[in-house]
Design a protein around this motif. Sequence first.
Motif, mmCIF file in Angstrom:
data_model
loop_
_atom_site.group_PDB
_atom_site.id
_atom_site.type_symbol
_atom_site.label_atom_id
_atom_site.label_comp_id
_atom_site.label_asym_id
_atom_site.label_seq_id
_atom_site.Cartn_x
_atom_site.Cartn_y
_atom_site.Cartn_z
ATOM 1 N N PRO A 1 -2.071 18.291 -9.573
ATOM 2 C CA PRO A 1 -2.741 18.634 -8.315
ATOM 3 C C PRO A 1 -4.247 18.822 -8.426
ATOM 4 C CG PRO A 1 -1.502 20.510 -9.164
ATOM 5 C CD PRO A 1 -1.116 19.329 -9.998
ATOM 6 N N THR A 2 -4.767 19.055 -9.619
ATOM 7 C CA THR A 2 -6.212 19.262 -9.774
ATOM 8 C C THR A 2 -6.976 17.972 -10.025
ATOM 9 O OG1 THR A 2 -6.030 19.665 -12.165
ATOM 10 C CG2 THR A 2 -5.806 21.576 -10.693
ATOM 11 N N ALA B 1 0.815 -1.218 0.000
ATOM 12 C CA ALA B 1 0.000 0.000 0.000
ATOM 13 C C ALA B 1 0.851 1.271 0.000
ATOM 14 C CB ALA B 1 -0.971 -0.020 1.174
ATOM 15 N N PRO B 2 1.872 1.394 0.867
ATOM 16 C CA PRO B 2 2.690 2.614 0.805
ATOM 17 C C PRO B 2 3.510 2.744 -0.469
ATOM 18 C CG PRO B 2 3.590 1.063 2.402
ATOM 19 C CD PRO B 2 2.230 0.558 2.026
ATOM 20 N N TYR B 3 3.840 1.624 -1.104
ATOM 21 C CA TYR B 3 4.528 1.676 -2.397
ATOM 22 C C TYR B 3 3.651 2.421 -3.405
ATOM 23 C CZ TYR B 3 7.536 -0.231 -6.170
ATOM 24 O OH TYR B 3 8.414 -0.394 -7.224
ATOM 25 N N VAL B 4 2.374 2.062 -3.425
ATOM 26 C CA VAL B 4 1.437 2.749 -4.308
ATOM 27 C C VAL B 4 1.191 4.175 -3.817
ATOM 28 C CG1 VAL B 4 -0.939 2.751 -5.177
ATOM 29 C CG2 VAL B 4 0.351 0.612 -5.093
ATOM 30 N N THR B 5 1.158 4.355 -2.504
ATOM 31 C CA THR B 5 0.980 5.702 -1.949
ATOM 32 C C THR B 5 2.071 6.645 -2.445
ATOM 33 O OG1 THR B 5 -0.083 4.821 0.044
ATOM 34 C CG2 THR B 5 0.807 7.049 0.171
ATOM 35 N N GLY B 6 3.300 6.132 -2.540
ATOM 36 C CA GLY B 6 4.388 6.952 -3.054
ATOM 37 C C GLY B 6 4.120 7.409 -4.471
ATOM 38 N N VAL B 7 3.563 6.525 -5.306
ATOM 39 C CA VAL B 7 3.235 6.891 -6.686
ATOM 40 C C VAL B 7 2.100 7.911 -6.696
ATOM 41 C CG1 VAL B 7 2.548 6.012 -8.949
ATOM 42 C CG2 VAL B 7 3.969 4.599 -7.447
ATOM 43 N N VAL B 8 1.133 7.726 -5.804
ATOM 44 C CA VAL B 8 0.035 8.692 -5.693
ATOM 45 C C VAL B 8 0.577 10.076 -5.347
ATOM 46 C CG1 VAL B 8 -1.982 9.353 -4.334
ATOM 47 C CG2 VAL B 8 -1.723 6.988 -5.103
ATOM 48 N N ALA B 9 1.532 10.139 -4.409
ATOM 49 C CA ALA B 9 2.118 11.428 -4.023
ATOM 50 C C ALA B 9 2.788 12.111 -5.214
ATOM 51 C CB ALA B 9 3.117 11.224 -2.886
ATOM 52 N N LEU B 10 3.452 11.324 -6.043
ATOM 53 C CA LEU B 10 4.080 11.890 -7.241
ATOM 54 C C LEU B 10 3.040 12.447 -8.202
ATOM 55 C CD1 LEU B 10 6.782 9.136 -7.915
ATOM 56 C CD2 LEU B 10 7.101 11.316 -6.745
ATOM 57 N N LEU B 11 1.957 11.705 -8.391
ATOM 58 C CA LEU B 11 0.889 12.170 -9.280
ATOM 59 C C LEU B 11 0.192 13.404 -8.719
ATOM 60 C CD1 LEU B 11 -0.746 8.833 -10.489
ATOM 61 C CD2 LEU B 11 0.235 10.614 -11.942
ATOM 62 N N VAL C 1 6.819 4.633 -13.385
ATOM 63 C CA VAL C 1 7.279 5.510 -14.465
ATOM 64 C C VAL C 1 6.176 5.744 -15.487
ATOM 65 C CG1 VAL C 1 8.909 5.762 -16.375
ATOM 66 C CG2 VAL C 1 9.708 4.897 -14.161
ATOM 67 N N ARG C 2 5.507 4.689 -15.874
ATOM 68 C CA ARG C 2 4.434 4.845 -16.865
ATOM 69 C C ARG C 2 3.282 5.670 -16.303
ATOM 70 N NH1 ARG C 2 0.757 0.422 -20.100
ATOM 71 N NH2 ARG C 2 0.175 1.845 -21.763
ATOM 72 N N ALA C 3 2.976 5.481 -15.022
ATOM 73 C CA ALA C 3 1.894 6.248 -14.414
ATOM 74 C C ALA C 3 2.169 7.743 -14.487
ATOM 75 C CB ALA C 3 1.704 5.817 -12.958
ATOM 76 N N LEU C 4 3.431 8.132 -14.327
ATOM 77 C CA LEU C 4 3.792 9.553 -14.374
ATOM 78 C C LEU C 4 4.000 10.046 -15.798
ATOM 79 C CD1 LEU C 4 4.254 11.480 -11.869
ATOM 80 C CD2 LEU C 4 4.091 9.062 -11.306
ATOM 81 N N SER C 5 4.676 9.248 -16.610
ATOM 82 C CA SER C 5 5.032 9.714 -17.953
ATOM 83 C C SER C 5 3.827 9.824 -18.869
ATOM 84 C CB SER C 5 6.077 8.780 -18.575
ATOM 85 O OG SER C 5 5.555 7.475 -18.735
ATOM 86 N N GLU C 6 2.751 9.074 -18.579
ATOM 87 C CA GLU C 6 1.563 9.114 -19.424
ATOM 88 C C GLU C 6 0.419 9.898 -18.790
ATOM 89 O OE1 GLU C 6 0.499 5.228 -20.772
ATOM 90 O OE2 GLU C 6 2.541 4.736 -21.436
ATOM 91 N N ALA C 7 0.748 10.707 -17.779
ATOM 92 C CA ALA C 7 -0.286 11.467 -17.068
ATOM 93 C C ALA C 7 -0.582 12.778 -17.789
ATOM 94 C CB ALA C 7 0.148 11.722 -15.635
ATOM 95 N N ASP C 8 -1.051 12.688 -19.023
ATOM 96 C CA ASP C 8 -1.336 13.876 -19.819
ATOM 97 C C ASP C 8 -2.769 14.353 -19.647
ATOM 98 O OD1 ASP C 8 1.266 13.865 -20.906
ATOM 99 O OD2 ASP C 8 0.659 12.367 -22.387
ATOM 100 N N LYS C 9 -3.709 13.424 -19.782
ATOM 101 C CA LYS C 9 -5.119 13.761 -19.654
ATOM 102 C C LYS C 9 -5.760 12.847 -18.613
ATOM 103 C CE LYS C 9 -5.622 15.308 -24.449
ATOM 104 N NZ LYS C 9 -6.365 15.128 -25.732
ATOM 105 N N PRO C 10 -6.625 13.402 -17.774
ATOM 106 C CA PRO C 10 -7.263 12.558 -16.753
ATOM 107 C C PRO C 10 -8.277 11.596 -17.354
ATOM 108 C CG PRO C 10 -8.226 14.748 -16.729
ATOM 109 C CD PRO C 10 -7.069 14.803 -17.687
ATOM 110 N N ILE C 11 -8.392 10.423 -16.763
ATOM 111 C CA ILE C 11 -9.421 9.459 -17.129
ATOM 112 C C ILE C 11 -10.216 9.131 -15.875
ATOM 113 C CG2 ILE C 11 -8.104 8.472 -19.039
ATOM 114 C CD1 ILE C 11 -7.351 6.142 -17.204
#
Length: 416
Positions: free
Chosen positions: A301-302, A286-296, A335-345
């Motif tokens: 931020p919106t 869970a905290p591993y994913v939490t870290g990715v959430v914090a990056l996103l 990496v993919r979660a951040l690099s492809e974060a162009d448009k929200p789904i």
Amino acid sequence: MRITRRVLAVAAASLVALAVPAATTPAAADEAPDQCTFPDKPYKGQPWSLQRVLLDELWKHATGKGVRVAVIDTGVDVKNRQLTQAVDTESGRNLLPKNLKDENGNKIERGKENGTTDSVGHGTKVAGIIAARPMKGTGFVGLAPEATIIPIQQNDAEGHGTAETLADAIRYATGPARADVISISQDTANAVEPTAELKQAVDEALAKKVVVVASAGNDGLGGHVKKTYPASYEEVLAVASSDRNNERAAFSQSGEFVDVAAPGVDMISTVPGGGHCSDNGTSFSAPYVTGVVALLKEKRPTWTPRQINAQIMQTAERPTTGHDRLVGWGVVDPVRALSEADKPIEQPVPGNDTAGQANPPSAIPLPLGETAQARATRLGTYVVVGSSVLVAVIAGGAVAVRDARRRARGEQGATS
């Protein structure tokens, strides 16, 4: 409705079980050898869970700067140098009862009011996986190394937390503590939904655009499928455990509510006083994913919790074209979660674009000076109370799980 904890190992760094609910204290589990001390030796290499990520590429997108993450757990010890600068001690809180006693009626030291006491070590490990600062002499670092941790001590080794105090902790996190993300490594027992107050607190957090991440639980041995809470609540990001082969760890809870999986076997992290040790369980996925959430959250931020959750699920490394009850939409790909974060789904969609892309690193010796025999007996934390006590270990690159039974007096509980 009591959240029960029981120390499983002999040392002060013993592993614990946490449950919601339980009317009585569970019986002691089989004891494991002392494999983790507080403080412990530093881990000099880079853990396998970080080897699977191109960290330099990841941190080009975000480092978690400005993002506040509430860790609702057993406290976070700031004496570990990798956490000293990561923790907001002014916002931390100890929500345990004032007059603590163990099962024999003896007084228990409550700890610091700001949540920076962690005699169990669990919360300190969770916090490290999220936001441990880089430090010379170790390859271990948090996935969001500039995020801020808010320590909220809501439980201890004796199970003094309750579902009601967990709800209070969530409300404190989203109110005075101003959290952007909440990490919860707790779950319920026997598919029993806890007090409605807990769901209300979660819903309030989501309404404030706070992302809530929760561990799925460890009652997965033998293919057990059942809902756990708060992971099963709508829009809570439910995280299962994966092993080095990007497959479900044998102990990891299965179910349609599972959203995504993340490394949860032989997880290196920070311990009270300094240094590192290894542990197992969805508590550390869970905290591993939490870290990715914090990056996103830093990068977008919106975005709403639904959109951030969907992004993580959509970009995960999938074993199938769609949702799988074992690992959800797949194993998180930071990496993919951040690099492809162009448009929200708003929700992930089936597709085979990520199927078969997993390329886990080859096995490396992880335990800190363990012998093969000791490694084979090390207990994962947050094992099942009144059900299976699970041991997940690496042997020749594969995970072996042995099942031990233990009895509980009164109601049973499950843990993460």
